[in-house]
Design a protein around this motif. Structure first.
Motif, short mmCIF file in Angstrom:
data_model
loop_
_atom_site.label_atom_id
_atom_site.label_comp_id
_atom_site.label_asym_id
_atom_site.label_seq_id
_atom_site.Cartn_x
_atom_site.Cartn_y
_atom_site.Cartn_z
N LYS A 195 26.36 11.27 -12.76
CA LYS A 195 27.07 12.47 -12.29
C LYS A 195 27.10 12.53 -10.76
O LYS A 195 28.12 12.93 -10.18
N PHE A 202 32.86 9.36 -15.59
CA PHE A 202 31.60 9.86 -15.04
C PHE A 202 31.09 11.13 -15.70
O PHE A 202 29.90 11.39 -15.70
N PHE A 203 31.99 11.95 -16.24
CA PHE A 203 31.53 13.22 -16.78
C PHE A 203 31.70 13.36 -18.29
O PHE A 203 31.06 14.21 -18.91
N LEU A 204 32.58 12.55 -18.88
CA LEU A 204 32.82 12.67 -20.32
C LEU A 204 32.90 11.30 -21.00
O LEU A 204 33.81 11.05 -21.79
N TRP A 257 30.70 12.48 -8.49
CA TRP A 257 31.22 13.41 -7.48
C TRP A 257 31.75 12.68 -6.27
O TRP A 257 32.78 13.06 -5.71
N TRP A 264 37.21 11.19 -14.13
CA TRP A 264 36.60 12.38 -14.74
C TRP A 264 35.95 12.00 -16.07
O TRP A 264 34.83 12.40 -16.38
N PHE A 324 29.54 19.30 -15.47
CA PHE A 324 29.74 18.19 -14.54
C PHE A 324 28.79 18.22 -13.35
O PHE A 324 28.75 17.29 -12.58
N SER A 353 33.61 19.61 -19.02
CA SER A 353 32.89 18.38 -19.35
C SER A 353 31.68 18.67 -20.24
O SER A 353 30.54 18.43 -19.88
N TYR A 354 32.00 19.13 -21.44
CA TYR A 354 30.95 19.43 -22.42
C TYR A 354 30.59 18.16 -23.19
O TYR A 354 31.42 17.59 -23.89
#
Lengths: 288, 426
Positions: free
Chosen positions: A258, B265-267, A262, B262, A44, A174-175
């Motif tokens: 990303k 934005f990340f997955l 955040w 989450w 992430f 977050s792979y």
């Protein structure tokens, strides 16, 4: 208090599970096990490494582009922030000198014509269509690479009971790099077929490819790879760089995504905590 | 539950308006001073979360539709253009794609909450049935939406699912084929099919919005259920919706948004299938055709039955059986909190559904099929046998005297604790 206890129990269960999941995966050395690589853009917090993307593009240009197109990427994208970010003049010159011309038209005479690509044009491969590609590639079709890193993934190969924990670990960390992992494994996965394995004519053995028979000859090898401008290079380095470049080609907005993520998470977290505090104050006035 | 709005217009304009169209009065009565049980836990915040999910899907969907082109040639390209060239297109598209999954996570929690606390029991049968219809329309909408990017999984998912209707041929030969061709608008899945799916995918969310209004209406007639399953009997059992329930709903919603963001934005691609980044190709069948995760339990039921017509029937029956739950449950007690025996079977149902979800993603072979059959059998046994029988033989735990007795330290049935204990009388 009870919430905290639950949360810590859940964390503990999760950690045990994650540990089990990794051991479960390690135990299965199955047919197409693909190692996870470390990527600058992974997880992430990850962001693309500009120098790596530039090296990756060099590999694309000097090796992949002889057969594969990159039609959803435009030359101008190569100069944009969050990508290889080559200087604009260099990109303009690159477009002009690109070997595969753009078909445009019709002109005043009603004829289609070929012209040199401009920065707004897509990065085309050598073939006008799939049939031409198959005709010159012995029936095999070299796919366009724009989305290849998104269109490939790594299958879970561990035990069934560890699968949920593995999923939770992938979500928590977050792979999303299954595609680049696969590309790296494929490009470094050419080897001699096992004695009992019969290869069809014109096919190569590749341990990462599903079914292990691939029509693409090894583009890079231990003793034949592309040297970078500083003279360094290796097969593994080539494979890593092109995988990273193709990850960018498939997901050019990753850096912004990303970074924005955040800010969004921070905003939501602070708001959630404030709302929770507000809710406690409101409800503290009445017994419940 | 009769409830009169305490709305008082504050300005002369508000009064003028209130005499002509008392919409503010209605909203005030339903969403400000509406009495909510004082013991609701966070599972009750999912109603609000689901309303948000629908609204978010509609808003992001309308923006996407401004850039999307529903044709076999341009659909995939236009989605890529949204990802690459539209300003913040990647964000809108991720929000919409991930939003579908979040909608289903929320709706499954909402449904199981209803099942656990007996929210379907009288007088909430109609409320529950509207919910089942919403679920069904949601599934149709999501299925058609997944077709729109026109990737390999879109195309082959549509092919497999629409072909299910050809099983009608086993009843009356020819009818199945006719229905399937009518759905496709041709002799195979094509751009025509995509076009009508787009049309319906744009229509159904507004049908859903209408159903949601009916759902909330029915909810506000019967009043909310709560963890004790008891009705609101005295004023002390309830608190006004604002600020109490609203404050709690807001916390739940933002906590849910954390999970939502989450994934956005990340997955963004974690919940989808990699094959859908390959443009649809009628000549190449993917090795494993799997639906989106939220359909997997039903897909597992479909494949557990060795006959095509049987599988299709079982799959639709798995949803239809929910309609009859209010009458299949014979217990006089609503909440499973006070049902020591039924509680165990409830969790068995949860495990069965999770198991079916896992098996739906696996190839239909060997032990996977056997377990799919076991869980499928339990799914139906739970509703058709366990619910009626346990209700008759079980001795429930003693119920609290009232909602307030279950939460107030005095245990008294509504003795006011100073002014704050009955804030609705402010």
């Amino acid at each position: 208090m009870r919430l905290m206890k639950n949360a810590s129990l859940a964390t503990l269960a999760f950690m045990i599970g994650a540990a089990l999941a990794s051991s479960g995966q390690a135990a299965d050395g199955g047919h197409a096990h693909i190692e996870r690589q470390t990527w600058s853009f992974g997880g992430f917090t990850g962001q693309y490494d500009q120098a790596q993307l530039q090296r990756g593009f060099q590999i694309y240009k000097d090796s992949c582009a002889f057969c594969h197109g990159l039609k959803r990427v435009r030359f101008r994208n190569l100069a944009e922030p969050g990508g290889p970010q080559f200087p604009e003049d260099a990109v303009k010159a690159l477009a002009q000198s690109w070997p595969n011309k753009v078909t445009d038209g019709p002109d005043d005479q009603g004829k289609m014509f070929e012209r040199e690509p401009k920065p707004f044009d897509p990065i085309l491969g050598p073939y006008k269509n799939d049939n031409e590609a198959r005709a010159s590639q012995n029936g095999a079709l070299p796919p366009d690479l724009s989305l290849i890193a998104k269109a490939r993934n790594v299958e879970y190969t561990g035990t069934w009971w560890a699968h949920p924990f593995s999923m939770l670990r992938d979500i928590a960390t977050s792979y999303q790099e299954g595609g680049p992992d696969y590309i790296y494994a494929l490009l470094t996965g050419y080897e001699e077929p096992p004695a009992d394995f019969t290869l069809a004519e014109g096919m190569q053995y590749n341990k990462a490819f599903p079914g292990h028979q691939i029509a693409m000859p090894p583009p890079i090898a231990k003793d034949s790879f592309i040297k970078y401008q500083d003279g360094s290079g290796s097969m593994e380095q080539n494979a890593r760089d092109i995988a990273a470049f193709l990850a960018w080609a498939g997901d050019p907005s990753l850096n912004t995504r990303k970074a924005t993520g955040w800010l969004v998470m921070l905003y939501l977290l602070v708001t959630t905590l404030l709302l929770y505090a507000g809710k406690r104050v409101i409800w503290s006035k009445i017994p419940h | 539950m009769e409830h009169t709005s305490s709305y008082e217009p504050k300005s002369s304009f508000a009064k003028w308006w209130d005499d002509r169209l008392p919409v503010a009065r209605l909203m005030h009565g339903q969403f400000v001073d509406f009495p909510t049980p004082r013991n609701l836990n966070y599972l009750w915040t999912f109603g609000g979360i689901l309303t948000f999910c629908l609204a978010a899907q509609i808003v992001t969907g309308i923006v996407l539709a401004m850039h999307y082109q529903p044709s076999a040639h341009e659909a995939f390209n236009s989605v890529e253009a949204i990802r690459r060239d539209v300003n913040y297109g990647w964000m809108i598209r991720n929000f919409h794609a991930v939003g579908a999954s979040m909608f289903f996570i929320a709706v499954y929690i909402h449904i199981f909450r209803g099942l656990y606390y007996g929210s379907y029991k009288a007088p909430r049968e109609v409320l529950w049935i509207i919910g089942v219809i919403i679920f069904l329309v949601m599934m149709a909408t999501a299925f058609m939406g997944y077709a729109l990017p026109w990737g390999q999984m879109s195309f082959w998912g549509v092919t497999v699912i629409t072909n299910l209707f050809s099983s009608l041929n086993e009843i009356i030969p020819g009818v199945g084929t006719a229905v399937v061709e009518w759905l496709w608008g041709g002799y195979s899945v094509s751009g025509t099919t995509l076009n009508r799916f787009f049309s319906l995918h744009y229509l159904l969310p507004f049908v859903l919005a209408g159903l949601v209004i009916l759902h909330i209406w029915a909810l506000h007639v019967a009043g909310q259920n709560n963890p004790t399953g008891l009705d609101i009997k005295t004023k002390a059992d309830a608190v006004p919706m604002y600020p109490y329930a609203v404050a709690k709903d807001a916390v739940g919603m933002f906590a849910f948004l954390l999970l939502f963001a989450w994934f956005v934005f990340f997955l963004p691609d974690y919940l989808g299938h990699a094959d859908n980044y390959i443009e649809a190709n009628p000549l190449v069948t993917p090795p494993h055709i799997v639906p989106e995760w939220y359909f997997l339990p039903f897909y597992a039921i479909l494949r557990a039955i060795p006959s095509k017509l049987g599988g299709v029937t079982a799959m639709f029956a798995a949803i239809a059986v929910l309609v009859f739950v209010p009458w299949l449950d014979t217990s006089r007690v609503r909440s499973a909190k006070y049902r020591p025996l039924y509680k165990w079977f409830f969790w068995l149902l949860v495990i069965s559904c999770l198991g079916l979800g896992y098996l739906g993603a696996k190839p239909p072979e060997g032990a996977y099929v056997i377990w799919s059959r076991i869980f499928t059998v339990y799914y139906f046994v739970h509703f058709l046998l366990v619910m009626p029988i346990i209700g008759l033989i079980e001795t429930p735990k003693p119920l609290p005297k009232s909602i307030s007795a279950s939460v107030l330290p005095s245990g008294g049935g509504g003795a006011p604790h100073g002014a704050a204990a009955a804030p609705e009388t402010r």
